[in-house]
Enzyme design. Structure first.
Site, PDB file in Angstrom:
ATOM      1  N   GLU B  60     -18.784  21.625  40.494  1.00 17.26           N
ATOM      2  CA  GLU B  60     -19.907  21.176  41.317  1.00 17.26           C
ATOM      3  C   GLU B  60     -19.507  20.866  42.749  1.00 17.26           C
ATOM      4  O   GLU B  60     -20.283  21.075  43.695  1.00 17.26           O
ATOM      5  CB  GLU B  60     -20.554  19.927  40.698  1.00 17.26           C
ATOM      6  CG  GLU B  60     -21.248  20.157  39.366  1.00 17.26           C
ATOM      7  CD  GLU B  60     -20.300  20.244  38.187  1.00 17.26           C
ATOM      8  OE1 GLU B  60     -19.117  19.865  38.335  1.00 17.26           O
ATOM      9  OE2 GLU B  60     -20.722  20.702  37.108  1.00 17.26           O
ATOM     10  N   HIS B 129     -27.091  12.861  30.751  1.00 14.77           N
ATOM     11  CA  HIS B 129     -27.909  14.042  31.040  1.00 14.77           C
ATOM     12  C   HIS B 129     -29.382  13.682  31.211  1.00 14.77           C
ATOM     13  O   HIS B 129     -30.247  14.521  30.987  1.00 14.77           O
ATOM     14  CB  HIS B 129     -27.804  15.068  29.906  1.00 14.77           C
ATOM     15  CG  HIS B 129     -26.492  15.771  29.789  1.00 14.77           C
ATOM     16  ND1 HIS B 129     -25.356  15.151  29.362  1.00 14.77           N
ATOM     17  CD2 HIS B 129     -26.133  17.053  30.037  1.00 14.77           C
ATOM     18  CE1 HIS B 129     -24.350  16.020  29.344  1.00 14.77           C
ATOM     19  NE2 HIS B 129     -24.800  17.186  29.748  1.00 14.77           N
TER      20      HIS B 129
HETATM   21  C1  LIG Z   1     -19.672  18.110  35.214  1.00 16.66           C
HETATM   22  C2  LIG Z   1     -20.473  18.943  34.297  1.00 16.66           C
HETATM   23  N1  LIG Z   1     -20.893  20.158  34.693  1.00 16.66           N
HETATM   24  C3  LIG Z   1     -21.634  20.933  33.882  1.00 16.66           C
HETATM   25  C4  LIG Z   1     -21.968  20.497  32.630  1.00 16.66           C
HETATM   26  C5  LIG Z   1     -22.849  21.350  31.721  1.00 16.66           C
HETATM   27  N2  LIG Z   1     -22.045  21.887  30.643  1.00 16.66           N
HETATM   28  C6  LIG Z   1     -21.847  21.201  29.514  1.00 16.66           C
HETATM   29  S1  LIG Z   1     -20.713  21.913  28.539  1.00 16.66           S
HETATM   30  C7  LIG Z   1     -20.521  23.202  29.611  1.00 16.66           C
HETATM   31  C8  LIG Z   1     -19.554  24.270  29.288  1.00 16.66           C
HETATM   32  C9  LIG Z   1     -18.209  23.693  29.064  1.00 16.66           C
HETATM   33  O1  LIG Z   1     -17.318  24.676  28.763  1.00 16.66           O
HETATM   34  P1  LIG Z   1     -15.911  24.331  28.157  1.00 16.66           P
HETATM   35  O2  LIG Z   1     -15.269  23.264  28.950  1.00 16.66           O
HETATM   36  O3  LIG Z   1     -15.189  25.608  28.031  1.00 16.66           O
HETATM   37  O4  LIG Z   1     -16.245  23.717  26.727  1.00 16.66           O
HETATM   38  P2  LIG Z   1     -17.005  24.441  25.526  1.00 16.66           P
HETATM   39  O5  LIG Z   1     -18.456  24.169  25.719  1.00 16.66           O
HETATM   40  O6  LIG Z   1     -16.683  25.861  25.549  1.00 16.66           O
HETATM   41  O7  LIG Z   1     -16.497  23.742  24.314  1.00 16.66           O
HETATM   42  C10 LIG Z   1     -21.312  23.043  30.722  1.00 16.66           C
HETATM   43  C11 LIG Z   1     -21.415  23.974  31.842  1.00 16.66           C
HETATM   44  C12 LIG Z   1     -21.518  19.211  32.255  1.00 16.66           C
HETATM   45  N3  LIG Z   1     -21.820  18.695  31.050  1.00 16.66           N
HETATM   46  N4  LIG Z   1     -20.768  18.472  33.081  1.00 16.66           N
END
Ligand SMILES: Cc1ncc(C[n+]2csc(CCOP(=O)(O)OP(=O)(O)O)c2C)c(N)n1
Ligand SMILES: [Mg+2]
Lengths: 319, 327
Positions: B60, B129
């Protein structure tokens, strides 16, 4: 490292527990019993089970939005987890946290986190406590491949390395951060190489091989305690379900998902290995039946438990 | 006139901007093939290509920062923060950079960016959220803060936010993504004068309810309850919460002489307290027949359980009670 049969069966049991716990959640969700969304780790059980079972109760973990497996691995009671998702008083967080925010301090789980990379810097602080209090324990910090592109990932690794903190960074690289393939999101050679660039010994392992996870966490833990250096593991795995409940899976092919389910499933592979080494199907069946019964009873007990009472939430916001 | 949700009307506005302005581009997490976490950017990747619909890593800080740098150099970025809660990871580029550069550099640069984010509670998404952080940005000189309440004003306000030459924080309440209404697809306006203007969502003479974002819809429900059928209540939808349109509030209060403010956010240092304080500081103090009232969210993080969540967010019954107390 040769594992005892007991340890092997424990690893299998834990993976089954995580899988069946989440399948039960899916079912409850489809029956409209759960409010909100959730992130399932079905397909990724080996990294949670293998890593957590290599730790002592006094070792700490920090977890992610996809944290049910980590929580169970560290010894949480599935009843109290179901109760949490159902908004019951008996839930780990009295219905205030829900799926994405379960903490279980009694078993050394500092909490799941809804902020990607949110737990990395927290793990550094917890490790600093261990160092300052001269405790022989480590913090295992779980995070996803998506987290490695947040600034806090880099700040956490840098400081942990500079200050020789007892933290084991464990990246569960399931190859996608929501819809973003990690090879399109992560510059440089690999995720593990990022650990190396901060002077932290880092390895990449098959995150769907539960013994490989168990063994590398065990040996890294020992090294952290003897050398006072942080370590880094990239465990390559795969998520079968959508990112959350609203995902239409447009960013990957069903062939790819099927391939991982058929060829790489951590539970299936481990059953094959155990049978080959002489464990009987009857023994595994007995374990699986035990897990199924635990899940059934836990769901029932959670559904029977009282809703979390409406207290003064403004007061509850402060300690 | 198409029937659209706010998500769909914002999609139409984005599409129009991208079609008419080659320097405009979008960046954010999962805005491409996924179509955005709430589907707002669906189809735009196919229409405009990955050169202009930029899927970013989960970063972000640089999403907001790249918008600042790009906007200073002739591009027109519109970036998405997915959930507004994640804006906290981008506070430096927004608060210390975007908001200040025009002033700090003596007017030498402009930072015309739009930062879109899904805000608010009611979906069971829990504490990290569900927040309504708009008032944080109202506190920062140099930023404009826009909070649509429906599909039509979301469309028009987004076009105006784009046209504006200042950084705009555009908060889209998640619940307005779920409601359909007929939307007039106006052309891109010549200027951004629509920003900073409240709208009268309902005319009345007995009491003025000032609100913004999705809470306007809750106020409308409250006002249409049987208990209030004999009263005439005016609803002012702020639309932009920084700057606030005090002229419209004033004209309404001269008529009704009673002020109730309703918001989802907690009251401490909020939009609602600003409205009340500006009113009582002014000549309107003498016009008011009774003390103004504020209905706000509880000063509590959002709990996940549905029955707890609804105690934190003002419900139509809370608003009804407040109105009945005042009439
Ligand atoms: C700071 C932040 N940015 C965006 C999100 C939205 N979001 C939640 S999980 C996710 C993907 C995360 O990917 P990863 O770290 O690879 O974990 P996975 O979901 O694959 O287990 C996103 C974009 C968030 N929760 N927090
Ligand atoms: Mg991932």
């Amino acid at each position: 490292m040769t594992l005892t049969l007991d340890k092997q069966l424990e690893l299998h049991r834990m993976m089954m527990l995580i899988r069946l716990f989440e399948e039960a959640l899916e079912e409850m969700f489809s029956r409209g019993l759960l409010h909100g969304t959730m992130h399932l780790s079905i397909g990724q059980e080996a990294s949670a089970a293998g890593a957590c079972l290599a730790l002592d109760k006094e070792d700490l973990i920090t977890s992610t939005h996809r944290g049910h497996g980590h929580c169970l691995g560290k010894g949480a009671d599935p009843f109290k987890m179901f109760a949490e998702l159902l908004g019951r008083e008996d839930g780990y967080c009295r219905g205030r946290g829900g799926s994405m925010h379960i903490a279980d301090l009694s078993n050394g789980n500092l909490g799941a986190n809804g902020i990607v990379a949110g737990s990395l810097t927290i793990s550094v602080g917890a490790a600093l406590s261990f160092q300052m209090q001269k405790k022989d324990n480590i913090v295992l910090c779980f995070f996803g491949d998506g987290a490695v592109n947040e600034g806090s990932f880099h700040e956490a690794l840098n400081l942990a390395s500079l200050w020789d903190l007892p933290v084991l960074f464990l990246c569960e690289n399931n190859q996608y951060g929501m819809s973003m393939a990690s090879d399109k999101a992560v510059a440089g050679e690999s995720i593990a190489s990022r650990g190396n660039s901060y002077g932290i010994e880092s390895i990449q392992i098959d995150g769907n091989d539960v013994e490989a996870v168990f063994e590398s966490v065990t040996s890294f833990k020992n090294e952290i305690l003897t050398t006072n250096r942080p370590k880094f593991i990239e465990a390559v795995t795969y998520r079968y379900r959508g990112h959350s409940k609203s995902d239409r899976n447009l960013y990957r092919t069903s062939d790819e998902i099927e391939y991982w389910k058929e060829e790489k499933d951590p539970i299936k592979r481990y059953i094959g290995k155990l049978i080959e080494s002489g464990v009987t199907e009857a023994k595994l069946k007995e374990i699986d039946e035990g897990v199924k019964e635990l899940i059934r009873n836990s769901v029932k007990k959670a559904l029977d438990s009282p809703m979390s009472p409406v207290t003064n939430l403004e007061e509850d916001s402060y300690a | 006139m198409p029937e659209l949700t706010a998500g769909q009307s914002i999609n139409k506005a984005l599409s129009l901007i991208l079609e008419k302005n080659q320097t405009a581009f979008l960046a954010g997490e999962d805005i491409g093939i996924y179509g955005g976490a709430f589907g707002v950017t669906e189809g735009l990747l196919e229409e405009f290509g990955s050169e202009r619909i930029k899927d970013t890593p989960i970063s972000e800080d640089v999403i907001a920062g790249l918008a600042v740098g790009a906007s200073m150099t002739g591009s027109r970025p519109i970036v998405e923060m997915q959930f507004s809660d994640f804006i906290v990871n981008a506070m430096d580029p927004i608060v210390n950079q975007a908001a200040k550069l025009h002033f700090m550099y003596g007017g030498a640069v402009n930072v015309p960016i739009v930062v879109r984010a899904a805000s608010g509670a009611g979906t069971g998404a829990a504490a990290q959220h569900s927040q309504s952080l708009e008032s944080w940005f109202c506190h920062v000189p140099g930023l404009k803060v826009v909070t649509p309440s429906n599909a039509q004003n979301a469309y028009d306000l987004l076009l105006s936010s784009y046209v504006d030459t200042n950084p705009v924080i555009f908060m889209e309440h998640k619940l307005i993504y779920k409601v359909k209404e007929n939307v007039t697809l106006n052309p891109i306006p010549k200027d951004s004068s629509y920003l900073g203007k409240a709208s009268i969502a309902q005319e009345g003479t007995d009491l003025t309810v000032v609100s913004y974002s999705n809470m306007v819809n809750v106020v409308k429900e409250a006002v249409s309850m049987d208990e209030l059928q004999n009263y005439s209540i005016e609803i002012v939808d702020l639309q932009t919460v920084s700057p606030i349109d005090f002229e419209t509030i004033k004209n309404s209060l001269i008529k009704t002489k009673k002020l109730l403010v309703c918001q989802e956010a907690p009251s401490n240092s909020s939009v609602g307290t600003t409205v009340v304080s500006k009113v009582v500081e002014s000549d309107l103090f003498n016009v008011l027949e009774i003390a103004p009232k504020l209905v706000s969210g509880l000063h509590s993080p959002m709990p996940s359980a549905k029955h707890l969540e609804s105690t934190v967010i003002p419900q139509k019954e809370d608003i009804l009670n407040a109105i009945q107390d005042m009439l």
